[in-house]
Motif scaffolding. Sequence first.
Motif, short mmCIF file in Angstrom:
data_model
loop_
_atom_site.label_atom_id
_atom_site.label_comp_id
_atom_site.label_asym_id
_atom_site.label_seq_id
_atom_site.Cartn_x
_atom_site.Cartn_y
_atom_site.Cartn_z
N THR A 18 -66.46 11.95 -2.38
CA THR A 18 -66.90 11.84 -0.54
C THR A 18 -68.24 10.74 -1.07
O THR A 18 -68.57 10.78 0.26
N ARG A 50 -60.77 24.97 9.13
CA ARG A 50 -61.41 25.37 7.72
C ARG A 50 -62.20 26.37 7.28
O ARG A 50 -62.22 27.27 5.78
N LEU A 54 -60.89 27.77 3.65
CA LEU A 54 -62.10 28.43 2.83
C LEU A 54 -62.98 29.46 2.31
O LEU A 54 -63.54 29.72 0.85
N PHE A 69 -53.25 23.95 6.54
CA PHE A 69 -53.53 22.84 5.96
C PHE A 69 -52.93 21.90 6.88
O PHE A 69 -53.13 21.36 7.09
N ARG A 73 -53.97 19.24 9.63
CA ARG A 73 -53.72 18.09 9.67
C ARG A 73 -52.65 17.49 11.20
O ARG A 73 -53.22 16.10 10.89
N ARG A 95 -59.60 13.69 1.93
CA ARG A 95 -57.93 14.16 1.58
C ARG A 95 -57.22 14.40 2.27
O ARG A 95 -57.83 14.25 4.17
N HIS A 96 -55.91 14.17 2.41
CA HIS A 96 -55.06 13.77 3.09
C HIS A 96 -54.13 14.43 3.02
O HIS A 96 -53.66 15.45 1.75
N GLN A 104 -50.86 22.72 -3.17
CA GLN A 104 -50.35 23.45 -2.95
C GLN A 104 -49.03 23.51 -4.23
O GLN A 104 -47.83 24.27 -4.14
N ASP A 150 -66.65 27.64 -3.76
CA ASP A 150 -65.77 28.09 -2.25
C ASP A 150 -64.15 28.62 -2.67
O ASP A 150 -64.21 28.87 -3.71
P1 TYD Z 1 -63.65 20.49 0.29
O1 TYD Z 1 -64.94 20.81 1.13
O2 TYD Z 1 -63.85 19.07 1.95
O3 TYD Z 1 -63.34 20.10 -1.19
P2 TYD Z 1 -63.55 18.94 -1.46
O4 TYD Z 1 -65.61 18.36 -0.89
O5 TYD Z 1 -63.51 18.82 -3.15
O6 TYD Z 1 -62.95 17.80 -1.00
O7 TYD Z 1 -62.40 21.37 0.53
C1 TYD Z 1 -61.39 21.23 0.63
C2 TYD Z 1 -60.25 22.48 -0.55
O8 TYD Z 1 -59.43 22.61 0.17
C3 TYD Z 1 -61.00 21.84 -1.68
O9 TYD Z 1 -60.45 22.43 -2.72
C4 TYD Z 1 -58.65 21.08 -1.55
C5 TYD Z 1 -57.93 21.88 -0.77
N1 TYD Z 1 -57.32 21.42 -0.30
C6 TYD Z 1 -55.60 22.03 -0.44
O10 TYD Z 1 -55.54 23.27 -1.72
N2 TYD Z 1 -54.83 21.61 0.26
C7 TYD Z 1 -54.57 21.00 0.59
O11 TYD Z 1 -53.67 20.32 2.20
C8 TYD Z 1 -56.35 19.83 1.78
C9 TYD Z 1 -56.32 19.05 2.34
C10 TYD Z 1 -57.23 20.53 1.35
#
Ligand code: TYD
Length: 202
Positions: A18, A50, A54, A69, A73, A95-96, A104, A150
């Motif tokens: 990030t 979200r 989380l 998720f 998406r 993330r995507h 998963q 989280d």
């Molecule tokens: P986030 O606070 O956005 O974490 P980060 O800053 O590490 O991106 O939390 C997203 C969380 O969701 C992170 O632990 C990864 C998880 N995740 C999945 O398990 N599967 C997915 O498809 C996505 C998009 C995220």
Amino acid sequence: MKKGLFITFEGADGCGKTTQLNLLSDYLKNKRDVIITREPGAKGLGEKLREILLNYDGDIAPQCESFLFLADRAQHIEQIVKPAVSEGKIVLCDRHTDSTVAYQGYGRGLNLEEIHYLNTLATGGLKPDLTVVFDVDIETSLSRVGSEKDRMEAAGIDFFNRVRNGYLEIAKQEPQRVKVIDAAKSIDEVFNDLLKLVTPLI
Ligand code: TYD
């Protein structure tokens, strides 16, 4: 109009992606129209999903987690990514699809082929032009996360090692799209490596 670009940032929690996404956005913004976005939960309905993903404090079955998720998406691609790319913007996405494969699939142990199929359904087949995986050992990345974890971050070290190895496997399987950066280096060094990947595309 310049061609739109879709760049995704991936890696285990605490890998520093990030920070790098924000640095790249600042660097590009005088040159091109850039938007930053994220999964899960870019806006609206996504933010509600979200919150569940989380912070829900009961059990969530792994299949259900995947579908949540993926639901996020599908909405995100339609509402934000596709319109921006077709307007010639650069979309930087935190993330995507590869997160679902790594977390998963490799992390929770769900069937990889099924996840690939579901990802294709959720995205309508749209693929990132570039995916950057920020790779760092799990002890370092979890120490960056700190003690306030989280629901996902609380999953434990073995889980995160599977996630990390999952990302490295994804990069091996799709070397054209997916590039790995050593994220144990300093922020400036990592950013230089990122620019080397992005500059040829803009
Ligand atoms: P986030 O606070 O956005 O974490 P980060 O800053 O590490 O991106 O939390 C997203 C969380 O969701 C992170 O632990 C990864 C998880 N995740 C999945 O398990 N599967 C997915 O498809 C996505 C998009 C995220």
